[in-house]
Design a protein around this motif. Structure first.
Motif, short mmCIF file in Angstrom:
data_model
loop_
_atom_site.label_atom_id
_atom_site.label_comp_id
_atom_site.label_asym_id
_atom_site.label_seq_id
_atom_site.Cartn_x
_atom_site.Cartn_y
_atom_site.Cartn_z
N SER A 151 -5.30 84.94 -30.60
CA SER A 151 -4.26 86.03 -30.65
C SER A 151 -3.11 85.66 -31.66
O SER A 151 -3.07 84.47 -32.32
CB SER A 151 -3.89 86.01 -29.31
N GLY A 152 -2.27 86.57 -31.78
CA GLY A 152 -1.32 86.72 -32.90
C GLY A 152 -0.30 85.40 -32.57
O GLY A 152 0.15 84.76 -33.54
N GLY A 153 0.16 85.47 -31.36
CA GLY A 153 1.00 84.23 -30.91
C GLY A 153 0.35 82.81 -30.97
O GLY A 153 0.85 81.96 -31.58
N MET A 154 -0.97 82.92 -30.62
CA MET A 154 -1.58 81.39 -30.86
C MET A 154 -1.65 81.12 -32.53
O MET A 154 -1.61 80.05 -32.82
CB MET A 154 -3.04 81.51 -30.31
N ARG A 155 -1.89 82.04 -33.17
CA ARG A 155 -2.03 81.83 -34.69
C ARG A 155 -0.77 81.20 -35.22
O ARG A 155 -0.73 80.48 -35.73
CB ARG A 155 -2.56 83.33 -35.36
N GLN A 156 0.33 82.13 -34.52
CA GLN A 156 1.71 81.75 -35.02
C GLN A 156 1.99 80.23 -34.71
O GLN A 156 2.52 79.28 -35.35
CB GLN A 156 2.90 82.47 -34.70
N ARG A 157 1.53 79.79 -33.60
CA ARG A 157 1.53 78.35 -33.16
C ARG A 157 0.74 77.42 -34.02
O ARG A 157 1.22 76.12 -34.25
CB ARG A 157 1.00 78.16 -31.54
N ALA A 158 -0.29 77.87 -34.32
CA ALA A 158 -1.24 77.16 -35.38
C ALA A 158 -0.40 76.76 -36.77
O ALA A 158 -0.31 75.75 -37.14
CB ALA A 158 -2.38 77.79 -35.21
N VAL A 159 0.29 77.95 -37.05
CA VAL A 159 1.06 77.93 -38.25
C VAL A 159 2.16 76.90 -38.18
O VAL A 159 2.51 76.23 -39.21
CB VAL A 159 1.57 79.44 -38.70
N ILE A 160 2.92 76.93 -37.18
CA ILE A 160 4.01 75.94 -36.90
C ILE A 160 3.43 74.64 -36.68
O ILE A 160 4.06 73.55 -37.43
CB ILE A 160 4.77 76.07 -35.38
N ALA A 179 6.45 91.23 -36.21
CA ALA A 179 5.00 91.78 -35.90
C ALA A 179 4.33 91.23 -34.68
O ALA A 179 3.17 91.26 -34.28
CB ALA A 179 4.18 91.42 -37.03
N LEU A 180 5.16 90.31 -33.68
CA LEU A 180 4.50 89.91 -32.44
C LEU A 180 5.05 90.67 -31.14
O LEU A 180 6.24 91.36 -31.42
CB LEU A 180 4.73 88.47 -32.25
N ASP A 181 4.38 90.96 -30.25
CA ASP A 181 4.95 91.40 -29.12
C ASP A 181 6.18 90.70 -28.60
O ASP A 181 6.38 89.46 -28.71
CB ASP A 181 3.95 91.44 -27.86
#
Ligand SMILES: Nc1ncnc2c1ncn2[C@@H]1O[C@H](COP(=O)(O)OP(=O)(O)O)[C@@H](O)[C@H]1O
Ligand SMILES: [Mg+2]
Length: 271
Positions: A151-160, A179-181
């Motif tokens: 999901s977008g949120g999980m992807r952003q966690r991976a980016v972090i 761009a996230l909920d």
């Protein structure tokens, strides 16, 4: 000694035969482990300022002033010194829509790749990659996933996780939740703030949305038309804004006023 010192920074961008004065006489300081929120409308120069901190301004940029990060003169320093600074000392998380993940490699592969590139033996890189996923509260199995499977949120966690791979002293987050909920936004901000505390990082968090950073600790810089028009302790400025523009931003907050002050949860407030 401050970790970051920006002194009268000016950045001009050449665009289509004319020049945009993207950052104008900006000065700021950040101590090790310190925290700074930068807010301002789109086009006010926030990203350009962050790029200057990374020594990553585009070729069409002209610069004056001084930017010192961890003792390195970012504007003057040789490329070698800058390369050593990036990832290891300063790392950056961009907005969720422009994610730096490679679509054809698993998350685990990408984490290990960065770690090995920076000199970790591959067995250690494997352990460290798992540790990083745990740090950003992703399930261990995430290492086997490709970016599009998250999901977008999980992807952003991976980016972090990727940004923290080399244990930087300073994390720059440029609109990391755009761009996230809304609920995911709050979770990601809470994650960044809690990692900042537990790892003792210095943090610069940029947002066009004052509501997102309004309860943060540390300092606030408000940018308008390339200038820092307000700069100081965040709590003090929120209570006593000096500049007209900050007063307008505060007045536009959904729960403006005493009565509504606690109706909207703070970032990380859990709702
Ligand atoms: N690579 C570039 N080339 C030309 N102009 C740019 C470039 N990047 C930014 N600008 C201009 O510089 C100004 C500041 O942009 P930016 O730093 O991206 O603002 P923000 O991040 O606050 O939205 C804007 O006028 C923008 O159009
Ligand atoms: Mg920007």
């Amino acid at each position: 000694m401050p970790l970051v010192e920006v002194e009268k920074l000016n950045v001009w961008m050449a665009a289509g035969g004319r020049e945009v004065h993207a950052v104008q006489d900006a000065s700021l300081t950040l101590e090790p482990g310190g925290q700074l929120a930068i807010v301002g409308e789109s086009g006010s120069g926030k990203s350009t300022l962050l790029m200057a901190l990374m020594g990553l301004l585009p070729p069409n940029a002209t610069v004056s002033g001084r930017v010192i990060v961890d003792g390195v003169d970012v504007l003057e320093g040789p490329e070698q010194a800058l390369a050593a600074l990036r990832w290891r000392t300063v790392s950056m998380v961009f907005q969720a829509s422009s994610n730096p993940l490679n679509p054809v490699r698993t998350i685990g592969h990408q984490l290990r790749q960065v770690l090995v590139f920076h000199g970790l033996p591959s067995a250690e890189a494997r352990d460290r990659a798992r540790e990083l996923l745990e740090m950003v509260r992703l399930p261990a199995a995430t290492e086997h996933y490709y970016p599009h499977q998250l999901s977008g949120g999980m992807r952003q966690r991976a980016v972090i996780a990727l940004a923290l791979a080399c244990r930087p002293k300073l994390l720059l987050a440029d609109e990391p939740t755009t761009a996230l909920d809304p609920i995911v936004q709050a979770e990601i901000v809470e994650l960044i703030l809690s990692l900042k505390k537990s790892l003792g990082l210095a943090l610069v968090l940029v947002s066009h949305d004052l509501a997102l950073v309004r309860r943060m600790e540390g300092d606030l810089a408000v940018m308008l038309g390339g200038k820092i028009v307000e700069y100081g302790p965040l709590a003090r400025l929120m209570a006593k804004p000096g500049h007209e523009h900050l007063r307008t931003l505060i007045a536009a907050l959904p729960d403006f006023g005493e009565a509504g002050r606690d109706k909207v949860a703070a970032p990380g407030g859990g709702s």
